[in-house]
Motif scaffolding. Structure first.
Motif, mmCIF file in Angstrom:
data_model
loop_
_atom_site.group_PDB
_atom_site.id
_atom_site.type_symbol
_atom_site.label_atom_id
_atom_site.label_comp_id
_atom_site.label_asym_id
_atom_site.label_seq_id
_atom_site.Cartn_x
_atom_site.Cartn_y
_atom_site.Cartn_z
ATOM 1 N N GLU A 31 44.142 37.182 38.113
ATOM 2 C CA GLU A 31 44.086 35.759 38.427
ATOM 3 C C GLU A 31 44.353 35.522 39.910
ATOM 4 O OE1 GLU A 31 46.005 31.512 36.904
ATOM 5 O OE2 GLU A 31 46.283 33.346 35.735
ATOM 6 N N ASN A 32 43.386 34.872 40.575
ATOM 7 C CA ASN A 32 43.512 34.425 41.974
ATOM 8 C C ASN A 32 44.006 35.546 42.891
ATOM 9 O OD1 ASN A 32 43.231 32.447 43.961
ATOM 10 N ND2 ASN A 32 45.411 31.923 43.875
ATOM 11 N N LEU A 33 43.372 36.709 42.792
ATOM 12 C CA LEU A 33 43.805 37.884 43.556
ATOM 13 C C LEU A 33 43.300 37.806 44.997
ATOM 14 C CD1 LEU A 33 45.159 40.721 43.449
ATOM 15 C CD2 LEU A 33 42.893 41.640 42.921
ATOM 16 N N GLU A 48 39.299 37.723 47.844
ATOM 17 C CA GLU A 48 39.833 36.358 47.913
ATOM 18 C C GLU A 48 39.550 35.601 46.619
ATOM 19 O OE1 GLU A 48 38.674 34.132 51.357
ATOM 20 O OE2 GLU A 48 40.319 35.013 52.496
ATOM 21 N N GLY A 49 40.630 35.248 45.915
ATOM 22 C CA GLY A 49 40.526 34.374 44.749
ATOM 23 C C GLY A 49 39.818 34.956 43.552
ATOM 24 N N VAL A 50 39.867 36.277 43.382
ATOM 25 C CA VAL A 50 39.162 36.916 42.259
ATOM 26 C C VAL A 50 39.928 36.694 40.961
ATOM 27 C CG1 VAL A 50 38.574 39.161 41.264
ATOM 28 C CG2 VAL A 50 37.906 38.615 43.604
ATOM 29 N N THR A 51 39.209 36.219 39.952
ATOM 30 C CA THR A 51 39.795 35.954 38.630
ATOM 31 C C THR A 51 38.827 36.420 37.546
ATOM 32 O OG1 THR A 51 41.007 34.010 39.434
ATOM 33 C CG2 THR A 51 40.606 34.152 37.047
ATOM 34 N N TYR A 52 39.288 37.273 36.635
ATOM 35 C CA TYR A 52 38.485 37.635 35.450
ATOM 36 C C TYR A 52 39.365 38.349 34.428
ATOM 37 C CZ TYR A 52 38.033 42.418 37.398
ATOM 38 O OH TYR A 52 38.281 43.670 37.903
ATOM 39 N N LYS A 53 38.827 38.503 33.214
ATOM 40 C CA LYS A 53 39.534 39.169 32.118
ATOM 41 C C LYS A 53 38.640 40.247 31.518
ATOM 42 C CE LYS A 53 42.050 34.935 30.832
ATOM 43 N NZ LYS A 53 42.311 33.956 29.746
ATOM 44 N N ARG A 87 47.672 44.726 51.711
ATOM 45 C CA ARG A 87 48.733 43.879 51.141
ATOM 46 C C ARG A 87 48.114 42.889 50.168
ATOM 47 N NH1 ARG A 87 51.887 39.297 53.016
ATOM 48 N NH2 ARG A 87 50.413 39.058 54.727
ATOM 49 N N ILE A 88 48.672 42.820 48.969
ATOM 50 C CA ILE A 88 48.261 41.791 48.006
ATOM 51 C C ILE A 88 49.067 40.542 48.340
ATOM 52 C CG2 ILE A 88 48.193 41.124 45.571
ATOM 53 C CD1 ILE A 88 47.884 44.112 44.894
ATOM 54 N N VAL A 89 48.403 39.562 48.926
ATOM 55 C CA VAL A 89 49.124 38.404 49.458
ATOM 56 C C VAL A 89 49.292 37.301 48.423
ATOM 57 C CG1 VAL A 89 48.410 38.860 51.825
ATOM 58 C CG2 VAL A 89 46.987 37.401 50.391
ATOM 59 N N GLU A 90 48.499 37.347 47.360
ATOM 60 C CA GLU A 90 48.574 36.279 46.363
ATOM 61 C C GLU A 90 47.916 36.764 45.077
ATOM 62 O OE1 GLU A 90 47.213 31.568 45.938
ATOM 63 O OE2 GLU A 90 47.046 32.592 47.867
ATOM 64 N N GLY A 91 48.292 36.177 43.952
ATOM 65 C CA GLY A 91 47.637 36.459 42.685
ATOM 66 C C GLY A 91 48.463 37.316 41.755
ATOM 67 N N SER A 92 47.911 37.536 40.565
ATOM 68 C CA SER A 92 48.603 38.331 39.552
ATOM 69 C C SER A 92 47.622 39.274 38.860
ATOM 70 C CB SER A 92 49.260 37.417 38.507
ATOM 71 O OG SER A 92 48.270 36.715 37.767
ATOM 72 N N ILE A 93 48.150 40.432 38.417
ATOM 73 C CA ILE A 93 47.382 41.414 37.638
ATOM 74 C C ILE A 93 48.236 41.750 36.425
ATOM 75 C CG2 ILE A 93 46.280 43.673 37.630
ATOM 76 C CD1 ILE A 93 46.196 43.516 40.697
ATOM 77 N N ARG A 94 47.766 41.357 35.247
ATOM 78 C CA ARG A 94 48.536 41.587 34.022
ATOM 79 C C ARG A 94 47.784 42.541 33.117
ATOM 80 N NH1 ARG A 94 52.622 38.016 34.156
ATOM 81 N NH2 ARG A 94 53.283 38.518 32.050
ATOM 82 N N MET A 252 29.887 39.788 42.966
ATOM 83 C CA MET A 252 30.767 39.554 44.115
ATOM 84 C C MET A 252 29.958 39.475 45.398
ATOM 85 S SD MET A 252 34.343 41.659 43.624
ATOM 86 C CE MET A 252 35.127 40.768 44.977
ATOM 87 N N TYR A 253 30.377 38.579 46.284
ATOM 88 C CA TYR A 253 29.778 38.485 47.606
ATOM 89 C C TYR A 253 30.860 38.129 48.610
ATOM 90 C CZ TYR A 253 26.793 37.296 51.510
ATOM 91 O OH TYR A 253 26.203 37.276 52.752
ATOM 92 N N ALA A 254 31.009 38.959 49.634
ATOM 93 C CA ALA A 254 31.955 38.688 50.729
ATOM 94 C C ALA A 254 33.344 38.336 50.204
ATOM 95 C CB ALA A 254 31.418 37.589 51.633
ATOM 96 N N ALA A 255 33.879 39.198 49.328
ATOM 97 C CA ALA A 255 35.259 39.130 48.833
ATOM 98 C C ALA A 255 35.477 38.160 47.679
ATOM 99 C CB ALA A 255 36.244 38.799 49.962
ATOM 100 N N ARG A 256 34.455 37.390 47.288
ATOM 101 C CA ARG A 256 34.633 36.405 46.216
ATOM 102 C C ARG A 256 33.659 36.657 45.071
ATOM 103 N NH1 ARG A 256 34.535 31.126 50.255
ATOM 104 N NH2 ARG A 256 36.630 31.379 51.127
ATOM 105 N N ILE A 257 34.055 36.278 43.856
ATOM 106 C CA ILE A 257 33.124 36.263 42.732
ATOM 107 C C ILE A 257 32.328 34.966 42.812
ATOM 108 C CG2 ILE A 257 32.904 36.110 40.220
ATOM 109 C CD1 ILE A 257 35.258 37.950 39.936
ATOM 110 N N VAL A 258 30.995 35.098 42.894
ATOM 111 C CA VAL A 258 30.152 33.906 43.029
ATOM 112 C C VAL A 258 29.476 33.531 41.711
ATOM 113 C CG1 VAL A 258 29.755 34.255 45.490
ATOM 114 C CG2 VAL A 258 28.172 35.277 43.834
#
Length: 689
Positions: A31-33, A48-53, A87-94, A252-258
């Motif tokens: 979430e929001n990695l 930036e802001g990658v989220t998926y399950k 560095r992981i600056v933000e987000g969670s990995i569960r 993905m494109y340029a660090a984001r899931i589009v």
């Protein structure tokens, strides 16, 4: 019914693929990695802001161009990012509800390898060259599973059998260099599966493999995923693989899931301009030769200083003022997400996914003059022997090949790694001296020419190599690289060379000011264009393209293929196009030769060979090559060839394909079948054809 590692039943999901997303708990939740890299030039925003399950028994594909953040996001899950710079600056990995980012190093080590495994892209660099295969498979079993040596050995044999390696007990004592590429990748999969993981991450697991071995390994991974309930993340740029095997797709494109959704939805109705462009740029095996491949202009942005708003905006045909703001990533239709301001109208604006197709518009001209004529060409390499005697064995890399390349055509040469394609290209260029036979260029036998006489011929024959970075001198500027052959061959006076370099750069779609840059300052596609410009510098008549586009991203590959076709039409060039991607070969070639273990087994016009293959090996190659369309691909019959390419040190008697051929009889073992004509300009070396 599917079963998990513990034997518990798993419910089937949509279309029977993977566990039900509605009823099962996800194995992995990201979430929001955000991942940043500190460099001497600044901060690279790699993810930036990658989220998926990912759910049990499900295969999720992550696709996109090089540098888009695919591998970095996977390494973040494994906690394998370099601590000094990343560095992981933000987000969670569960993982199964546990936050991986909160685990200490020892706890993460217990998870890594035991519950989460990763298969890396290049098995030769991932496997330890000084340890036997057995030791490397048993290591996680001894560490994580607490097995005894005997139990670990028994389990290692079981795993090698599971991944389709014959004689597993004896293989345990072998070292990585003693195995083929396909077998090394199978060993990597065996190590990944050793501890019955719940999540398997495969980073380009089949990039280095031939299409037949690729099909075997992916079928194995898909089968194990479904039978054992293993969640799989597969990172790849091969959209055909995604169409055949993936349940869900993240673009993905340029660090984001589009864009993300089920494979059927993303391929059937892509909603983001980048996803649409990516699909349109892929040559397809089920389609004839297009007038031009669709391409995505430009190159991915520099993540040190990415554009504001939508990252795809500088390359997007449909960009508007609103695109300077970051588009919301939202659900457009059930279970189908995209991040684009113009999604509701994209299909109306685009008007279709593919360029206009004229089925196989290019045909071979049987009356054209032969530029290259190989007659019984052979190249054998002695192996063994040495200072203390002993008979040397011969590697029969090219064995009695007869082939004609006509003026102005593109002859595609396809086959598995090790079949002799590149060696044949080197013979044509006289980079290797033939053991036997004739190599006629414009009626002159190159095999009997000395090196001094070959200098004049080299002006007429050039080569474009697979890896543009290693084939360009890193200490020379682009201008020096392109200008050097003109200076060596006295093509132009020295004061005229810079002007010609500028012309060549423009001819291949680059800017004249790039003459002052060094290779490392260019993208992969730009470096390949420099390689093409260098080949054109001496005004050649024939160019050998040795896997010239295989190292490029899909969108850049389309640009280079279109460039090669344009240059052929403008300059009357003749190409020998060596490749393993059958769809690319179908698109660009007028005729195609299929090579197996040093011999040509089939030769025909491109349209004829792909529509009506006669040799069992050609049929197996075409069946194994995936098509980037889930509807078509998943309804195709699976005719996957078994076994691996025999050693050229000890080739089979008779027909070299008979150990793997479903039609083989005792007669096939007795004599090498001669090439015979079947129809017009269609030759095949098979007694059953």
């Amino acid at each position: 019914m599917q079963y998990g590692p513990a034997g518990d039943a798993l419910p089937l999901g949509r279309d029977g693929a993977g566990a039900g997303r509605e009823s099962a708990a996800p194995v992995l939740e990201i979430e929001n990695l955000h991942v940043h890299f500190k460099t001497s030039h600044g901060t690279v925003r790699a993810v930036e802001g990658v989220t998926y399950k990912v759910y049990p028994g499900e295969m999720v594909a992550i696709v996109g161009e090089s540098g888009s953040g695919k591998s970095v996001s996977a390494l973040a899950v494994m906690r394998l990012l370099p601590p000094q710079s990343a560095r992981i600056v933000e987000g969670s990995i569960r993982f199964e509800g546990t936050s991986l980012l909160d685990l200490d190093s020892e706890s993460m080590r217990q998870v890594r390898g035991r519950s989460i495994s990763m298969i890396f892209q290049e098995p030769m660099t991932s496997l330890n060259p000084v340890l036997t295969i057995g030791l490397q498979i048993k290591e996680p079993l001894l560490i994580h599973m607490g097995m005894t040596e005997a139990e670990a050995t028994e389990r290692a044999i079981e795993l090698l059998t599971l991944v389709g390696i014959t004689d597993p007990a004896n293989r345990l004592a072998q070292y990585p260099h003693q195995l083929s590429g396909g077998m090394r990748q199978r060993v990597m999969i065996a190590i990944g599966l050793a501890c019955n993981p719940k999540l398997l991450i495969a980073d380009e697991p089949t990039t280095a493999l031939d299409v037949t071995i690729q099909a075997q390994i992916l079928e194995l991974m898909k089968d194990l995923s479904r039978r054992l309930g293993i969640a799989v993340i597969i990172i790849t740029h091969n959209l055909g693989i995604v169409a055949r095997y993936a349940d869900r797709v993240n673009v993905m494109y340029a660090a984001r899931i589009v864009e993300s959704g089920t494979a059927e939805r993303v391929f059937g109705r892509p909603l983001h301009p980048y996803a649409r462009g990516l699909l349109a740029a892929v040559p397809r095996l089920d389609r004839g030769r297009a007038t031009k491949l669709a391409t995505i202009d430009g190159a991915p942005p520099n993540l040190l200083d990415p554009p504001t708003g939508c990252r795809f905006r500088p390359r997007c045909r449909y960009a508007i003022d609103a695109c300077t703001e970051v588009p919301a990533y939202r659900e457009i239709e059930p279970d189908h997400f995209a991040a684009c301001h113009r999604t509701p109208e994209i299909e109306t604006l685009d008007g279709g996914l593919t360029a206009a197709v004229n089925a196989d518009v290019a045909h071979a001209d049987a009356t054209a003059m032969a530029m290259l004529d190989l007659r019984g060409a052979s190249k054998f390499f002695p192996v063994g022997g040495g200072l203390f005697g002993g008979a040397a064995k011969l590697v029969r890399a090219v064995n009695d090949v007869s082939l004609t390349v006509r003026k102005g055509e593109t002859l595609g040469l396809v086959g598995e790694s090790g079949c002799g394609k590149s060696t044949l290209g080197r013979l044509v260029l006289r980079l290797e001296d033939p053991t036997a036979g004739e190599i006629l260029f414009d009626g002159v036998d190159l095999a009997r020419m000395n090196r001094r006489d070959m200098i004049a011929i080299r002006r007429k024959m050039q080569v474009i190599f697979q890896d543009p970075y290693s084939s360009l001198n890193p200490r020379m500027t682009v201008g020096e690289i392109i200008g050097e052959p003109m200076y060596v061959h006295s093509i132009l006076p020295k004061d005229k060379i810079n002007d010609r370099v500028a012309e060549l750069l423009q001819l291949v779609g680059l800017y004249p000011y790039m003459a002052l840059r060094y290779p490392h300052e260019l993208s992969g596609g730009q470096r390949q264009r420099v390689g093409i410009a260098r080949a054109l510098a001496v005004n050649p008549e024939v160019i050998v393209c040795d896997e010239a586009v295989s190292a490029l991203d899909v969108s850049i590959q389309g640009q280079v293929i279109n460039l090669l076709e344009d240059l052929q039409h403008k300059l009357g060039l003749t190409y020998l196009f060596i490749a393993h991607d059958l769809a690319v070969v179908r698109h660009i070639s007028t005729r195609v030769a299929v090579m197996y273990l040093g011999r040509i087994v089939e030769l025909a016009e491109s349209s004829e060979l792909f529509a009506n293959p006669k040799h069992p090996y050609t049929q197996a190659l075409l069946a194994a090559a995936p098509i980037p369309d889930p509807v078509i691909e998943r309804s195709r019959p699976r005719k996957i060839i078994t076994g691996e390419l025999p050693s050229p040190l000890n080739p089979p008697s008779g027909c070299v394909f008979h150990p793997r051929c479903p039609l083989a009889t005792d007669e096939c073992k007795k004599a090498v079948p001669a090439q015979r004509a079947i129809g017009t300009d269609h030759l095949v070396a098979c007694i059953h054809a």
